[in-house]
Design a protein around this motif. Sequence first.
Motif, PDB file in Angstrom:
ATOM      1  N   PRO A   1      -1.240   8.240  -4.649  1.00  0.00           N
ATOM      2  CA  PRO A   1      -1.985   7.933  -3.421  1.00  0.00           C
ATOM      3  C   PRO A   1      -3.365   7.339  -3.666  1.00  0.00           C
ATOM      4  O   PRO A   1      -3.854   6.576  -2.836  1.00  0.00           O
ATOM      5  CB  PRO A   1      -2.070   9.293  -2.715  1.00  0.00           C
ATOM      6  CG  PRO A   1      -1.759  10.316  -3.756  1.00  0.00           C
ATOM      7  CD  PRO A   1      -0.849   9.659  -4.733  1.00  0.00           C
TER       8      PRO A   1
ATOM      9  N   SER B   1      -0.252   7.616   6.796  1.00  0.00           N
ATOM     10  CA  SER B   1      -0.017   8.311   5.525  1.00  0.00           C
ATOM     11  C   SER B   1      -1.068   9.365   5.221  1.00  0.00           C
ATOM     12  O   SER B   1      -1.014  10.000   4.168  1.00  0.00           O
ATOM     13  CB  SER B   1       0.029   7.290   4.381  1.00  0.00           C
ATOM     14  OG  SER B   1      -1.236   6.649   4.231  1.00  0.00           O
TER      15      SER B   1
ATOM     16  N   HIS C   1       0.840  -1.205   0.000  1.00  0.00           N
ATOM     17  CA  HIS C   1       0.000   0.000   0.000  1.00  0.00           C
ATOM     18  C   HIS C   1       0.872   1.250   0.000  1.00  0.00           C
ATOM     19  O   HIS C   1       0.632   2.194  -0.767  1.00  0.00           O
ATOM     20  CB  HIS C   1      -0.921  -0.024   1.226  1.00  0.00           C
ATOM     21  CG  HIS C   1      -1.199   1.313   1.816  1.00  0.00           C
ATOM     22  ND1 HIS C   1      -1.910   2.287   1.150  1.00  0.00           N
ATOM     23  CD2 HIS C   1      -0.864   1.846   3.010  1.00  0.00           C
ATOM     24  CE1 HIS C   1      -2.000   3.355   1.914  1.00  0.00           C
ATOM     25  NE2 HIS C   1      -1.374   3.120   3.044  1.00  0.00           N
TER      26      HIS C   1
ATOM     27  N   THR D   1       1.388   4.008  -3.124  1.00  0.00           N
ATOM     28  CA  THR D   1       1.228   5.447  -2.903  1.00  0.00           C
ATOM     29  C   THR D   1       2.439   6.212  -3.419  1.00  0.00           C
ATOM     30  O   THR D   1       2.313   7.239  -4.087  1.00  0.00           O
ATOM     31  CB  THR D   1       1.027   5.734  -1.407  1.00  0.00           C
ATOM     32  OG1 THR D   1      -0.196   5.121  -0.969  1.00  0.00           O
ATOM     33  CG2 THR D   1       0.964   7.231  -1.132  1.00  0.00           C
TER      34      THR D   1
ATOM     35  N   GLY E   1      -2.780   3.710  -3.917  1.00  0.00           N
ATOM     36  CA  GLY E   1      -2.493   3.165  -2.595  1.00  0.00           C
ATOM     37  C   GLY E   1      -3.741   3.051  -1.749  1.00  0.00           C
ATOM     38  O   GLY E   1      -3.943   2.058  -1.039  1.00  0.00           O
TER      39      GLY E   1
ATOM     40  N   GLN F   1       4.148   9.871  -5.514  1.00  0.00           N
ATOM     41  CA  GLN F   1       4.403  10.803  -4.413  1.00  0.00           C
ATOM     42  C   GLN F   1       5.776  10.499  -3.810  1.00  0.00           C
ATOM     43  O   GLN F   1       5.891  10.057  -2.678  1.00  0.00           O
ATOM     44  CB  GLN F   1       3.315  10.668  -3.351  1.00  0.00           C
ATOM     45  CG  GLN F   1       1.920  10.936  -3.876  1.00  0.00           C
ATOM     46  CD  GLN F   1       1.709  12.395  -4.227  1.00  0.00           C
ATOM     47  OE1 GLN F   1       1.904  13.268  -3.403  1.00  0.00           O
ATOM     48  NE2 GLN F   1       1.316  12.645  -5.468  1.00  0.00           N
TER      49      GLN F   1
ATOM     50  N   GLN G   1      -4.291   8.802   4.697  1.00  0.00           N
ATOM     51  CA  GLN G   1      -5.360   8.294   3.852  1.00  0.00           C
ATOM     52  C   GLN G   1      -6.519   7.725   4.666  1.00  0.00           C
ATOM     53  O   GLN G   1      -7.462   7.172   4.114  1.00  0.00           O
ATOM     54  CB  GLN G   1      -4.807   7.227   2.904  1.00  0.00           C
ATOM     55  CG  GLN G   1      -3.801   7.800   1.912  1.00  0.00           C
ATOM     56  CD  GLN G   1      -3.238   6.738   0.988  1.00  0.00           C
ATOM     57  OE1 GLN G   1      -3.134   5.577   1.346  1.00  0.00           O
ATOM     58  NE2 GLN G   1      -2.857   7.149  -0.213  1.00  0.00           N
TER      59      GLN G   1
END
Length: 489
Positions: free
Chosen positions: A99, A330, A90, A94, A102, A472, A332
Amino acid sequence: MSQRNAVQTPPQSPTSESGLRRSMTSRHLVMIALGGVIGSGLFVSSGYTISQAGPLGAVLAYTVGALVAYMVMSGLGELSARHPVAGGFHAHATRDLGPAWGFATAWLYWMCWAVALASEFTASGLLMQRWFPEVPVWAWSLAFAVLLFALNAMSSRVFAETEFWFSLIKVAAVLVVIVAGAATIIGLNPVSGSGPIGLSNFDTGQGLFPMGISGVLVTILAVFYAFSGTELIGVAAGEAKDPQHNIPRAIRTAVVRLAVFFIGAIVVIAAIIPFAEAGTDESPFVTVLDAAGLPAGADIMNFVIITALLSAGNSGLYSCARMLHSMGASGQAPKLLSTTNRRGVPMLALSLSMLGGLASLLSSVIAPGSLFLALVSISGFAVVAVWIVICASHLSFRRHYVQVHGSTASLPYRAPLFPVLPIIALLLLAASLIGVGFDPVQRPALWFGVPFTLVCLGYYRWRHGPGVFSPQRCEPDLPHDVVGTSRAG
């Protein structure tokens, strides 16, 4: 300059910036992978695989599955050795794809294991009925859920040790079946008292592939799912000691052992059980032990299968919790999910993952014909989708790394035959998803899996803007990033 000494890294610390403890050794990582893979798919469903593909077709399908698993996990080893972060693929998706990818990957994988938890609890409860028919299945399911939650809540070290012994029991059972079955096949089994069986069952009288090549192709689709779980090594990367060396070593060891166990077991089972009689009415492992004349074979294998289910559930709960923790870290998912207690366990993420598993279990009773079918289909689709993401992340990472550094000499581990292997793996995995559309039984995986993925991608795009589909990366990609989340404890 050797790969081992190419990058000067700071000493590994027992704690990462995310709060997780680096306490897992190579043997723990190997057994976590084996624990996630060796389960009901081998102990129960292997008979169905043989009945669909025929003896030789089943061996061929598992051989292809092992090769694809090696291709995918080699790429994951390179990614995880360079960036040993919690959440594994994951986090790689990302960084190297964007992202949004991810985010979708994490929720697909979380859903996969949450549904698996429900099935492991239910199957374990059903098997306990053999010895305790008066105790309802739900009571055993709840008891096993509490047990696995407690093991995961203690510490990552306790989880790893428990999984090591769970997996060791399963591995020992597979080895016993392979050895006893092989002795029966060649007539060296003193217990069975019969002559050699040989490989006559491979001569079906209906050609090499009695169900046609389509039977083999459909089986290969299921075999990819059977090998899922090896990627758990990537999920555990944030809690591994000396990840630059232990992760690649664990991946190589796990894939080789899985290939030997799966292919060896299928050869023995196919040789002893006529393919026309193979199925799911009884575990083929029980049938092999009966043919070998081993006493109490059914009760022993019943215990082993329960252990296998609990082992897979143990690994699944761990994976769910670490995925949510990684998403919180992160940005998210809510930041609160990234918090850990003093033992380095993400308790909130763990608790929500267990609730997700119990909700999936409840859905199998409330809406068995719709909601649970959707969840199971998404979990099947998720496995192949995650492997595709790993391959795509590896290709993107390697291309960028060479652009920044000029070569791959400073990588702690380099996947072999790049880019040939990841491209072959991508093609085979994509072909398997296309093939799902031609199988009515597996077709719901596309009906539910594709829309679920699109909803995840669309939501993240709507929430965060158009840049979410771009990598990213932190520029430049410097050598000190090898340890990633390490810091002084």
